[in-house]
Design a protein around this motif. Structure first.
Motif, mmCIF file in Angstrom:
data_model
loop_
_atom_site.group_PDB
_atom_site.id
_atom_site.type_symbol
_atom_site.label_atom_id
_atom_site.label_comp_id
_atom_site.label_asym_id
_atom_site.label_seq_id
_atom_site.Cartn_x
_atom_site.Cartn_y
_atom_site.Cartn_z
ATOM 1 N N MET A 1 0.851 -1.205 0.000
ATOM 2 C CA MET A 1 0.000 0.000 0.000
ATOM 3 C C MET A 1 0.882 1.249 0.000
ATOM 4 S SD MET A 1 -3.180 0.955 2.557
ATOM 5 C CE MET A 1 -2.270 1.812 3.832
ATOM 6 N N VAL A 2 0.361 2.261 -0.671
ATOM 7 C CA VAL A 2 1.082 3.529 -0.754
ATOM 8 C C VAL A 2 1.234 4.135 0.648
ATOM 9 C CG1 VAL A 2 -0.996 4.924 -1.065
ATOM 10 C CG2 VAL A 2 1.157 5.650 -2.136
ATOM 11 N N TYR A 3 2.374 4.809 0.880
ATOM 12 C CA TYR A 3 2.583 5.443 2.182
ATOM 13 C C TYR A 3 3.336 6.768 1.997
ATOM 14 C CZ TYR A 3 4.136 6.395 6.907
ATOM 15 O OH TYR A 3 4.367 7.008 8.104
ATOM 16 N N PHE A 4 2.808 7.820 2.635
ATOM 17 C CA PHE A 4 3.491 9.114 2.614
ATOM 18 C C PHE A 4 3.892 9.478 4.044
ATOM 19 C CE2 PHE A 4 0.654 9.093 -1.056
ATOM 20 C CZ PHE A 4 1.513 9.472 -2.079
ATOM 21 N N LYS A 5 5.100 9.947 4.152
ATOM 22 C CA LYS A 5 5.644 10.320 5.467
ATOM 23 C C LYS A 5 4.938 11.562 6.007
ATOM 24 C CE LYS A 5 10.105 11.616 5.486
ATOM 25 N NZ LYS A 5 9.914 12.654 4.700
ATOM 26 N N LYS A 6 4.841 12.570 5.149
ATOM 27 C CA LYS A 6 4.217 13.828 5.570
ATOM 28 C C LYS A 6 3.335 14.378 4.467
ATOM 29 C CE LYS A 6 5.083 18.636 6.832
ATOM 30 N NZ LYS A 6 6.074 19.706 7.032
ATOM 31 N N MET A 7 2.103 14.575 4.798
ATOM 32 C CA MET A 7 1.135 15.117 3.837
ATOM 33 C C MET A 7 0.784 16.549 4.254
ATOM 34 S SD MET A 7 -2.827 13.885 3.445
ATOM 35 C CE MET A 7 -3.872 14.303 2.042
ATOM 36 N N ALA A 8 0.831 17.460 3.282
ATOM 37 C CA ALA A 8 0.364 18.823 3.538
ATOM 38 C C ALA A 8 -0.949 19.017 2.790
ATOM 39 C CB ALA A 8 1.395 19.846 3.064
ATOM 40 N N VAL A 9 -1.962 19.473 3.512
ATOM 41 C CA VAL A 9 -3.263 19.733 2.883
ATOM 42 C C VAL A 9 -3.464 21.236 2.828
ATOM 43 C CG1 VAL A 9 -5.767 19.407 3.055
ATOM 44 C CG2 VAL A 9 -4.208 17.584 3.796
ATOM 45 N N ILE A 10 -3.587 21.769 1.626
ATOM 46 C CA ILE A 10 -3.788 23.223 1.479
ATOM 47 C C ILE A 10 -5.258 23.470 1.162
ATOM 48 C CG2 ILE A 10 -3.011 25.314 0.299
ATOM 49 C CD1 ILE A 10 -0.385 23.954 -0.294
ATOM 50 N N GLY A 11 -5.964 24.076 2.112
ATOM 51 C CA GLY A 11 -7.417 24.233 1.995
ATOM 52 C C GLY A 11 -8.084 23.076 2.736
ATOM 53 N N VAL A 12 -8.274 23.253 4.055
ATOM 54 C CA VAL A 12 -8.768 22.141 4.882
ATOM 55 C C VAL A 12 -10.283 22.282 5.052
ATOM 56 C CG1 VAL A 12 -8.469 20.842 7.006
ATOM 57 C CG2 VAL A 12 -6.536 22.107 6.044
ATOM 58 N N GLY A 13 -11.018 21.865 4.044
ATOM 59 C CA GLY A 13 -12.481 21.910 4.098
ATOM 60 C C GLY A 13 -13.040 20.511 3.963
ATOM 61 N N LEU A 14 -14.209 20.418 3.324
ATOM 62 C CA LEU A 14 -14.849 19.107 3.141
ATOM 63 C C LEU A 14 -13.948 18.157 2.357
ATOM 64 C CD1 LEU A 14 -17.406 17.249 3.110
ATOM 65 C CD2 LEU A 14 -18.023 18.384 0.981
ATOM 66 N N ILE A 15 -13.382 18.644 1.248
ATOM 67 C CA ILE A 15 -12.599 17.788 0.345
ATOM 68 C C ILE A 15 -11.239 17.443 0.958
ATOM 69 C CG2 ILE A 15 -11.471 17.754 -1.940
ATOM 70 C CD1 ILE A 15 -14.545 17.403 -2.038
ATOM 71 N N GLY A 16 -10.521 18.478 1.365
ATOM 72 C CA GLY A 16 -9.195 18.256 1.950
ATOM 73 C C GLY A 16 -9.272 17.510 3.278
ATOM 74 N N LYS A 26 -6.498 4.819 7.424
ATOM 75 C CA LYS A 26 -5.912 3.655 6.750
ATOM 76 C C LYS A 26 -4.408 3.569 6.979
ATOM 77 C CE LYS A 26 -9.834 2.713 4.493
ATOM 78 N NZ LYS A 26 -10.601 1.477 4.527
ATOM 79 N N LYS A 27 -3.880 4.463 7.768
ATOM 80 C CA LYS A 27 -2.437 4.518 8.056
ATOM 81 C C LYS A 27 -1.602 4.638 6.778
ATOM 82 C CE LYS A 27 -3.065 1.989 12.397
ATOM 83 N NZ LYS A 27 -3.611 3.224 13.007
ATOM 84 N N ALA A 28 -2.106 5.441 5.848
ATOM 85 C CA ALA A 28 -1.372 5.676 4.600
ATOM 86 C C ALA A 28 -0.543 6.950 4.675
ATOM 87 C CB ALA A 28 -2.354 5.749 3.421
ATOM 88 N N VAL A 29 -0.663 7.683 5.797
ATOM 89 C CA VAL A 29 0.190 8.868 6.013
ATOM 90 C C VAL A 29 0.750 8.835 7.432
ATOM 91 C CG1 VAL A 29 -0.828 10.543 4.418
ATOM 92 C CG2 VAL A 29 -1.877 10.191 6.675
ATOM 93 N N GLY A 30 1.973 9.394 7.562
ATOM 94 C CA GLY A 30 2.581 9.449 8.892
ATOM 95 C C GLY A 30 2.077 10.666 9.648
ATOM 96 N N GLU A 31 2.051 11.804 8.950
ATOM 97 C CA GLU A 31 1.789 13.085 9.612
ATOM 98 C C GLU A 31 1.022 13.956 8.639
ATOM 99 O OE1 GLU A 31 5.500 15.150 10.095
ATOM 100 O OE2 GLU A 31 4.493 17.006 10.713
ATOM 101 N N VAL A 32 0.040 14.721 9.164
ATOM 102 C CA VAL A 32 -0.718 15.622 8.291
ATOM 103 C C VAL A 32 -0.629 17.044 8.827
ATOM 104 C CG1 VAL A 32 -2.969 16.182 7.291
ATOM 105 C CG2 VAL A 32 -2.353 13.775 7.696
ATOM 106 N N VAL A 33 -0.154 17.956 7.981
ATOM 107 C CA VAL A 33 -0.152 19.362 8.370
ATOM 108 C C VAL A 33 -1.181 20.111 7.511
ATOM 109 C CG1 VAL A 33 1.847 19.792 6.876
ATOM 110 C CG2 VAL A 33 1.227 21.484 8.592
ATOM 111 N N GLY A 34 -1.978 20.919 8.162
ATOM 112 C CA GLY A 34 -2.996 21.697 7.462
ATOM 113 C C GLY A 34 -2.508 23.099 7.162
#
Lengths: 286, 286
Positions: A1-16, A26-34
């Motif tokens: 399964m795909v895995y990202f260490k750090k995900m940045a979400v730009i625009g944290v609304g319904l979609i993001g 699903k544990k497909a990301v390590g860390e999420v920064v908004g």
């Protein structure tokens, strides 16, 4: 399964927010920064467990990220990419959730630094609600997310973006950006133009000086739900998918004109056939 | 409370069946006889407890009735009244549930024998389902039923019909038949014409030879639900409310044309305002 260490979400609304939620689950990301402009919304994102942290400084937020997801109105996506591009780490994949793809992909691809990748995407999912409060991890379950590679797209980056949406539960058809824009012009952009026009028309029809809309029943409310969608989001879509939307509006007007002719001619059999064909097609997608 | 000894329901589907159900529940009728052409459906009505008895012979069914409710497609209502008129008992009130009122009222009033009364009505309620199986006693609860008296309407008969719908749970505005037809042309008939045209247009747009409708998401499905409505019912509405429907279709086309102009001109502020006005009006009727 795909895995990202750090995900940045730009625009944290319904979609993001919904994508962050499901990838965490699903544990497909390590860390999420908004990343966003509204600090209250971002704080709420942390409280809700959608985000690990947040910042209003996009440059800082994308540092060290191997995945950036941009979920802002369409016109601002290239501006966002231009701003973050110099700060992206090698190997970073940038993707988006915008409803128009040719404009976005054509503008963003040339902005990407060597060794980083832009892949356009469009999850066909949503509700009439917005903001991180409205986000939920099953938004994309069983829905389609159209991913739009071009001749410039890195095959490994494309594969990761496709995997990402599969993890979110979506079916992931690939489509040329131009074709994508025509398909959504038909099934999404045209209906919105029609719904917005319909509500304005009924509201504008003041022959009796009465409040016509107050007489509306369930059918009208369901039919016009999409006319409650965000005006800025739809302004951007109308500006960036102009040709396809005009084509579909004209195509639709032809059918409306045909029906008008049947009504004017009191063509009973023509009317029944017109309505029946529509009912059969509609029932087939129930 | 209003009370009818014997009610005859002609056309025992969602509309007729639901009215029979609620009047029985509220003990506002002594006996309900169903009249129709489909014997299986009528039998089912008896099994479900909607009807006490049934007949396929309208003349026989209305004998001794003090209330007749006609819930057939609009064009057949005057035919039904012409058939039953000679067999009505003195004092009988005939009312209907048709979506067009000027055509129905103008055709039916002159057919009524001395001492019997026709009062037009239109419950603004329904679902996309039909048949007596789909009927339920709360269909009219909290909805509007527009009653359309004319200069010829007997005040006592009018009062009873209004009471009848109040017992069913509805608000009951009175309206001139011509005004009624313009109001529903705007809030119901126009949206149906638009929805039918939209589904046909999207289905007819085969630029890719692909199945566009298969890409449709929730928004499109909600938006086009009313395009699943009964083609014969809507043929009759289009035939009998022609002038008002044409007027509204033209009025709507003007708004669509205005929006087309904003898209073509890439008028960002005009687009945002057009969408925002629609959203605000729509949100106000939520």
């Amino acid at each position: 399964m795909v895995y990202f260490k750090k995900m940045a979400v730009i625009g944290v609304g319904l979609i993001g927010g919904s994508l962050a939620r499901v990838l965490r689950e699903k544990k497909a990301v390590g860390e999420v920064v908004g990343i966003g402009r509204g600090e209250a919304n971002l704080k709420r994102g942390v409280e809700l467990g959608v985000l690990d942290s947040y910042t209003t400084d996009a440059k800082k937020g994308v540092e060290g990220a191997d995945l950036v997801f941009i979920a802002t109105p369409v016109c601002s996506i290239p501006q966002v990419v231009a701003e973050i591009a110099p700060h992206l780490s090698k190997g970073c994949i940038v993707t988006d959730g915008g409803s128009v793809k040719e404009y976005v992909v054509a503008a963003c691809e040339p902005l990407m630094p060597e060794g980083t990748w832009f892949v356009g995407g469009h999850p066909i999912a949503g509700t009439e609600h917005s903001g991180v409060e409205a986000s939920f991890s099953t938004l994309y379950q069983g829905r389609r997310c159209i991913v739009t590679p071009t001749g410039n797209t890195d095959p490994a980056a494309l594969e990761k973006v496709v995997e990402l949406w599969k993890v979110a539960g979506s079916n992931v058809p690939l489509m040329d950006p131009v074709q994508h824009d025509l398909v959504v012009a038909a099934i999404s952009h045209l209906p919105h133009m029609v719904a917005y026009s319909l509500v304005n028309a009924v509201d504008g029809y003041d022959r009796f000086g009465g409040d016509l809309l107050s007489f509306s029943a369930g059918g009208f409310r369901d039919f016009t739900r999409i006319a409650s969608s965000d005006p800025v989001m739809w302004r951007d879509i109308a500006l960036t998918n102009k040709e396809a939307i005009l084509e579909m509006m004209d195509f639709f007007s032809g059918y409306l004109e045909k029906l008008r002719g049947l009504v004017a001619a009191e063509d009973a059999e023509g009317l029944r056939t017109f309505f029946l064909n529509s009912k059969q097609k509609r029932d087939a997608i129930l």
